[in-house]
Design an enzyme around this catalytic site. Structure first.
Site, PDB file in Angstrom:
ATOM      1  N   ASP A 194       0.760  -0.985   0.013  1.00 13.23           N
ATOM      2  CA  ASP A 194      -0.113  -0.133  -0.056  1.00 13.23           C
ATOM      3  C   ASP A 194       0.747   1.068   0.167  1.00 13.23           C
ATOM      4  O   ASP A 194       1.512   1.513   1.033  1.00 13.23           O
ATOM      5  CB  ASP A 194      -0.922  -0.183   1.280  1.00 13.23           C
ATOM      6  CG  ASP A 194      -1.967   0.992   1.121  1.00 13.23           C
ATOM      7  OD1 ASP A 194      -2.179   1.430   0.084  1.00 13.23           O
ATOM      8  OD2 ASP A 194      -2.599   1.314   2.303  1.00 13.23           O
ATOM      9  N   ASP A 237      -2.693   2.450  -6.164  1.00 15.26           N
ATOM     10  CA  ASP A 237      -1.560   2.315  -5.126  1.00 15.26           C
ATOM     11  C   ASP A 237      -1.768   1.206  -4.158  1.00 15.26           C
ATOM     12  O   ASP A 237      -1.089   0.992  -3.006  1.00 15.26           O
ATOM     13  CB  ASP A 237      -1.720   3.839  -4.316  1.00 15.26           C
ATOM     14  CG  ASP A 237      -3.147   3.959  -3.812  1.00 15.26           C
ATOM     15  OD1 ASP A 237      -4.131   3.178  -3.985  1.00 15.26           O
ATOM     16  OD2 ASP A 237      -2.962   4.572  -2.640  1.00 15.26           O
ATOM     17  N   GLU A 238      -2.717   0.120  -4.746  1.00  8.74           N
ATOM     18  CA  GLU A 238      -2.702  -1.030  -3.626  1.00  8.74           C
ATOM     19  C   GLU A 238      -2.719  -2.414  -4.219  1.00  8.74           C
ATOM     20  O   GLU A 238      -3.493  -2.444  -5.269  1.00  8.74           O
ATOM     21  CB  GLU A 238      -4.387  -0.887  -3.079  1.00  8.74           C
ATOM     22  CG  GLU A 238      -4.569  -1.877  -1.889  1.00  8.74           C
ATOM     23  CD  GLU A 238      -5.985  -1.593  -1.555  1.00  8.74           C
ATOM     24  OE1 GLU A 238      -6.394  -2.388  -0.694  1.00  8.74           O
ATOM     25  OE2 GLU A 238      -6.719  -0.592  -2.009  1.00  8.74           O
ATOM     26  N   CYS A 279     -18.464 -10.266 -30.626  1.00  5.32           N
ATOM     27  CA  CYS A 279     -19.782 -10.623 -31.469  1.00  5.32           C
ATOM     28  C   CYS A 279     -20.911  -9.679 -30.965  1.00  5.32           C
ATOM     29  O   CYS A 279     -21.412  -9.808 -29.774  1.00  5.32           O
ATOM     30  CB  CYS A 279     -20.402 -12.145 -31.379  1.00  5.32           C
ATOM     31  SG  CYS A 279     -21.569 -12.612 -32.303  1.00  5.32           S
ATOM     32  N   CYS A 327     -24.042 -11.984 -29.722  1.00  6.74           N
ATOM     33  CA  CYS A 327     -24.072 -12.739 -28.506  1.00  6.74           C
ATOM     34  C   CYS A 327     -23.218 -12.196 -27.392  1.00  6.74           C
ATOM     35  O   CYS A 327     -23.034 -12.647 -26.503  1.00  6.74           O
ATOM     36  CB  CYS A 327     -23.850 -14.010 -28.896  1.00  6.74           C
ATOM     37  SG  CYS A 327     -22.191 -14.624 -29.118  1.00  6.74           S
ATOM     38  N   HIS A 366     -18.770 -17.089 -37.195  1.00  6.57           N
ATOM     39  CA  HIS A 366     -19.484 -17.130 -35.774  1.00  6.57           C
ATOM     40  C   HIS A 366     -20.909 -16.420 -35.858  1.00  6.57           C
ATOM     41  O   HIS A 366     -21.949 -16.611 -35.313  1.00  6.57           O
ATOM     42  CB  HIS A 366     -18.607 -16.647 -34.545  1.00  6.57           C
ATOM     43  CG  HIS A 366     -19.332 -16.374 -33.465  1.00  6.57           C
ATOM     44  ND1 HIS A 366     -19.481 -17.323 -32.448  1.00  6.57           N
ATOM     45  CD2 HIS A 366     -19.840 -15.331 -32.926  1.00  6.57           C
ATOM     46  CE1 HIS A 366     -20.072 -17.022 -31.657  1.00  6.57           C
ATOM     47  NE2 HIS A 366     -20.461 -15.653 -31.559  1.00  6.57           N
ATOM     48  N   CYS A 381     -24.796 -17.162 -35.311  1.00  6.93           N
ATOM     49  CA  CYS A 381     -25.835 -16.435 -34.545  1.00  6.93           C
ATOM     50  C   CYS A 381     -27.168 -15.744 -34.967  1.00  6.93           C
ATOM     51  O   CYS A 381     -27.896 -16.022 -34.183  1.00  6.93           O
ATOM     52  CB  CYS A 381     -24.978 -15.214 -33.741  1.00  6.93           C
ATOM     53  SG  CYS A 381     -23.786 -15.723 -32.582  1.00  6.93           S
TER      54      CYS A 381
END
Length: 576
Positions: free
Chosen positions: A95, A186-187, A498, A501, A515, A519
């Site tokens: 941190d 920062d973590e 896509c 979908c 594809h 669809c």
């Protein structure tokens, strides 16, 4: 009148210990009393008190027998949770110290010796440690902070600069482990298990326990970083008290090796950025995060991976120090006289009847010191992008009850900014959200999930306008003073989405086209089936929003969605 609890000093932040809370709270109340901020806080406080009182009535109705029976049932859950305990990993929570403020002080040394904060008059992002001695902290309105500290210097934030420094920090960490997850700029959570195992040497080769001749022979030619030590404490139980992170001689014991590795990491971060980091070292993310706050600034704290040590540690932990327990939960638990983590176990039978099963399990896991010990780079990946603007009070609609020119301009600018950020990361958004902050400090939010992912300025702006018009049809109890536009992401760099979908596909044109054809065929077959069965064709569609409301699209709107979907398809083909 004491004022709302939300306006009292929260001294849980590092650097705010031992302050005169009574004096600071008085200044906060006087500075905010009568303001819209105060009125909003007061309203929320009354609502919370009503809920607390209702809970206490439910508690009063519980008999001792019912509570005892619940304790017995929960003991079985405690046993199951205990069986999941895994203390084999070396988890580190890094941190950065007052990150935004530290960056500004680094770039402008004149700010180092004055109380300063980053933000604006409406809200602060962080403050340096000098300002914290006055009670100034993050998430505090700037005008209140100036009352607490009249000499406070407030510097505007610079997100691009902080992001660049954050990238430097991640580069340093990546040289130590690939298993890290950035929770913010920062973590970072890191799994150092593999590195610690590789750095651990047999006792006879240890600089502390082995003979000088044996150690010199075995370490000749090795990287200095893997064997270099200094005159730190050699006993692990005393490191946290006497050292802020210097290396120690022992390299044959797990705890000492992880201590040395993290001290080295923090040193490398400081060399790369001229900024200091603090760290917590333990066996899971929960404990590591708590520990990272115990030796701030520029320190580290190790909690030994020993069951009894962990249980003793968490038992005395203040409830407000537990990640995930915020102001509202603190109010509920405080009303039940639960102030320490150990009280969670003691009152488990009561908690079972007042909170959800998931919350009760979280409380019990906390009391056992359990947490995740899996750190993945996937966890820290950005899941949404947003852009926002804070401004002086303005009217949303004009005299014809339509969006005002000022709001339209702002929507257009925010949409363009968000679209550019999405384009830069090769991402697209599936759900678009707007958050409107009123001058009364009320927050209104609406979201809409699209039939396809979008990323263009035009598409984002169209959805944002629809959602804002939806809010206009509701009663606004004040003029807006802030606006945030968010895209919940759907997409991966180097992949195409896509538009039918929303599946992420490899950026191969032949595969992508095939594809989409499938669809579209599936969609057409589904539509034909509904038509043959007498089902509604072109019926109104419903989309769920984040506020559990339903937005109904008319047939005309459905046609518009279909048109936008078709246009999105064309954009994909053109890009290919």
């Amino acid at each position: 009148m004491t004022g709302p609890n939300s306006l009292t000093l929260n001294d849980g932040k590092a650097g705010m210990e031992g302050l005169d809370k009574e004096r600071i709270n008085k200044i906060i109340r006087e500075a905010s009393k009568g303001s819209k901020f105060f009125q909003h806080a007061e309203k929320k406080e009354k609502e919370l008190q009503c809920k607390v009182e209702k809970m206490l009535l439910e508690r009063k109705a519980l008999s001792d027998q019912v509570i005892k029976q619940s304790e017995v049932e929960l003991d079985a859950l405690v046993a199951r949770l205990e069986s999941t305990r895994d203390m084999s990993r070396d988890i580190v929570h890094v941190d950065m110290d007052a990150f935004y403020a530290a960056v500004e002080m680094r770039d402008n040394p004149a700010l180092k010796d004055v109380p300063m904060a980053v933000g604006g008059s409406s809200m602060l992002s962080t403050s340096n440690y000098l300002a914290r001695r006055y009670g100034v902290r993050a998430a505090m309105p700037g005008f209140i902070a100036k009352k607490l500290c009249p000499d406070l210097v407030i510097v505007p934030g610079n997100h691009d600069k902080y992001s660049a420094v954050s990238s430097q920090i991640m580069d340093v960490i990546s040289k130590y482990t690939t298993e890290f997850s950035a929770m913010s700029l920062d973590e970072v959570y890191c799994d150092m298990t593999e590195l610690v195992q590789n750095r651990t040497v047999p006792p006879e080769l240890c600089p502390e326990h082995g003979s000088p001749e044996t150690v010199e022979s075995a370490t000749r030619g090795r990287s200095p970083a893997s064997v270099q030590t200094d005159s730190g404490q050699s006993k692990s139980e005393s490191k946290n008290e006497s050292s802020h992170g210097s290396s120690i001689l022992c390299w044959c014991r797990r705890e000492n090796v992880v201590w040395n590795v993290v001290a080295e990491l923090r040193g490398d971060i400081e060399l790369a950025t001229q900024l200091t980091a603090s760290a917590g070292l333990s066996c899971n993310t929960f404990l590591a995060k708590v520990c990272s706050d115990l030796n701030k600034p520029n320190g580290q704290y190790l909690l030994s991976p020993d069951r009894e040590t962990v249980l003793d540690f968490v038992a005395q932990l203040d409830i407000k120090k537990v990640p995930g327990i915020g102001r509202v939960q603190q109010a509920y638990l405080s009303a039940l006289e639960i102030n320490k983590v150990s009280d969670l176990i003691a009152q488990r039978g009561v908690l079972a009847h007042l909170f959800t099963a998931g919350t009760v399990q979280f409380y019990l896991a906390t009391a056992l010191g359990l947490g995740s010990n899996q750190v993945s780079s996937e966890e820290g990946k950005c899941k949404s992008m947003s852009t926002e603007n804070t401004f002086t009070d303005m009217d949303v609609n004009d005299e014809n009850n339509k969006l005002s020119p000022e709001i339209k301009t702002m929507l257009s600018e925010l949409s363009a900014t968000l679209a550019n950020r999405l384009k830069a990361e090769n991402l697209a958004g599936e759900t678009i959200s707007i958050k409107l902050k009123l001058a009364t400090f009320e927050i209104l939010q609406r979201s809409r999930t699209q039939t396809h992912a979008i990323s263009s300025k035009e598409d984002i702006e169209l959805v944002a306008r629809d959602l804002l018009n939806l809010l206009l049809r509701e009663k606004l109890e004040g003029k807006p003073s802030g606006f945030r536009l968010t895209a919940r992401l759907l997409g991966e760099a180097g992949k195409w989405l896509c538009p039918v979908c929303n599946k992420a596909l490899t950026s191969n044109l032949a595969i992508f086209n095939l594809h989409i054809d499938r669809c579209l065929l599936q969609g057409r077959d589904s539509s034909a089936t509904r038509k043959e069965s007498g089902g509604p064709v072109g019926a109104a569609k419903k989309q769920r929003t984040s506020c559990d409301e339903t937005i109904t699209c008319t047939n005309e709107e459905s046609k518009e969605v279909a048109q936008r979907q078709s246009e999105s398809l064309l954009r994909y083909f053109k890009r290919a």
